[in-house]
Design a protein around this motif. Sequence first.
Motif, short mmCIF file in Angstrom:
data_model
loop_
_atom_site.label_atom_id
_atom_site.label_comp_id
_atom_site.label_asym_id
_atom_site.label_seq_id
_atom_site.Cartn_x
_atom_site.Cartn_y
_atom_site.Cartn_z
N LEU A 27 0.83 -1.21 0.00
CA LEU A 27 0.00 0.00 0.00
C LEU A 27 0.86 1.26 0.00
CD1 LEU A 27 -2.90 1.14 0.19
CD2 LEU A 27 -2.61 1.10 2.66
N ILE A 28 1.91 1.27 0.79
CA ILE A 28 2.80 2.43 0.83
C ILE A 28 3.47 2.64 -0.53
CG2 ILE A 28 4.98 3.29 1.80
CD1 ILE A 28 4.06 2.14 4.49
N ILE A 29 3.91 1.56 -1.16
CA ILE A 29 4.54 1.68 -2.48
C ILE A 29 3.55 2.22 -3.50
CG2 ILE A 29 5.51 0.36 -4.40
CD1 ILE A 29 6.86 -1.41 -2.27
N VAL A 30 2.33 1.69 -3.49
CA VAL A 30 1.31 2.15 -4.44
C VAL A 30 0.98 3.63 -4.21
CG1 VAL A 30 -1.12 1.88 -5.08
CG2 VAL A 30 0.33 -0.12 -4.86
N ILE A 31 0.82 4.00 -2.94
CA ILE A 31 0.53 5.41 -2.64
C ILE A 31 1.69 6.30 -3.06
CG2 ILE A 31 0.24 7.05 -0.74
CD1 ILE A 31 -1.48 4.94 0.65
N PHE A 34 1.55 6.82 -6.93
CA PHE A 34 0.47 7.59 -7.53
C PHE A 34 0.17 8.90 -6.82
CE2 PHE A 34 -0.46 3.20 -8.85
CZ PHE A 34 -0.37 3.39 -10.21
N ALA A 35 0.46 9.00 -5.56
CA ALA A 35 0.20 10.22 -4.81
C ALA A 35 1.34 10.41 -3.80
CB ALA A 35 -1.14 10.15 -4.10
N PRO A 36 2.34 11.15 -4.19
CA PRO A 36 3.47 11.34 -3.27
C PRO A 36 3.00 11.90 -1.93
CG PRO A 36 4.00 12.21 -5.43
CD PRO A 36 2.55 11.84 -5.46
N VAL A 37 3.35 11.19 -0.88
CA VAL A 37 2.91 11.54 0.47
C VAL A 37 4.15 11.85 1.31
CG1 VAL A 37 1.67 10.68 2.50
CG2 VAL A 37 0.92 10.03 0.22
N SER A 38 3.99 12.69 2.27
CA SER A 38 5.08 13.06 3.15
C SER A 38 5.68 11.82 3.83
CB SER A 38 4.56 14.02 4.22
OG SER A 38 5.49 14.16 5.26
N VAL A 39 6.97 11.84 4.01
CA VAL A 39 7.66 10.74 4.69
C VAL A 39 7.12 10.59 6.11
CG1 VAL A 39 9.90 9.98 5.58
CG2 VAL A 39 9.74 10.99 3.32
N TYR A 40 6.82 11.70 6.76
CA TYR A 40 6.28 11.65 8.11
C TYR A 40 4.92 10.96 8.16
CZ TYR A 40 9.98 15.02 8.89
OH TYR A 40 11.20 15.63 8.95
N LEU A 41 4.11 11.17 7.17
CA LEU A 41 2.82 10.50 7.11
C LEU A 41 2.99 8.99 6.93
CD1 LEU A 41 -0.21 11.03 7.18
CD2 LEU A 41 -0.15 11.31 4.71
N ARG A 42 3.93 8.60 6.08
CA ARG A 42 4.20 7.18 5.89
C ARG A 42 4.73 6.54 7.18
NH1 ARG A 42 7.76 7.41 0.70
NH2 ARG A 42 6.86 9.39 0.15
N ALA A 44 4.19 7.59 10.22
CA ALA A 44 3.08 7.55 11.18
C ALA A 44 2.17 6.35 10.88
CB ALA A 44 2.28 8.85 11.12
N PHE A 45 1.95 6.08 9.62
CA PHE A 45 1.12 4.94 9.23
C PHE A 45 1.75 3.63 9.68
CE2 PHE A 45 -0.47 1.91 5.97
CZ PHE A 45 -1.81 1.98 6.32
N VAL A 46 3.06 3.49 9.48
CA VAL A 46 3.75 2.26 9.91
C VAL A 46 3.69 2.12 11.42
CG1 VAL A 46 6.01 1.14 10.02
CG2 VAL A 46 5.24 2.17 7.88
N VAL A 47 3.87 3.22 12.15
CA VAL A 47 3.78 3.18 13.61
C VAL A 47 2.38 2.76 14.05
CG1 VAL A 47 3.82 4.62 15.69
CG2 VAL A 47 5.66 4.78 14.02
N LEU A 48 1.35 3.26 13.38
CA LEU A 48 -0.02 2.87 13.71
C LEU A 48 -0.25 1.38 13.45
CD1 LEU A 48 -2.08 5.89 12.38
CD2 LEU A 48 -1.79 5.17 14.75
N VAL A 49 0.28 0.86 12.37
CA VAL A 49 0.12 -0.57 12.06
C VAL A 49 0.82 -1.42 13.12
CG1 VAL A 49 0.78 -2.38 10.43
CG2 VAL A 49 -0.25 -0.27 9.61
N VAL A 50 2.03 -1.04 13.48
CA VAL A 50 2.75 -1.80 14.52
C VAL A 50 1.99 -1.71 15.84
CG1 VAL A 50 4.87 -1.87 15.88
CG2 VAL A 50 4.99 -1.62 13.40
#
Length: 74
Positions: A27-31, A34-42, A44-50
């Motif tokens: 999902l992170i690779i796809v995002i 197609f839609a460059p997202v801030s490194v901090y947002l990515r 944060a997403f990984v931290v939420l998943v963990v």
Amino acid sequence: MRRLFSGIKAYLSDWRNWLMHTLVGILIIVIALFAPVSVYLRLAFVVLVVGFNVWRRKYAPDIFSRLLKKMYMK
């Protein structure tokens, strides 16, 4: 120290964690493509998943066992 290493080993050997981290990685690779997202947002997403995985391993078995007991005790 042994407890820490056994906990890490259990976390890394759980197939559900592997599945979740694989799906999140895809999902992170796809995002990112197609839609460059801030490194901090990515991050944060990984931290939420963990965090969700840690919560699931710690509390979810207890919640489900209580639900099953309620279902079968009636």
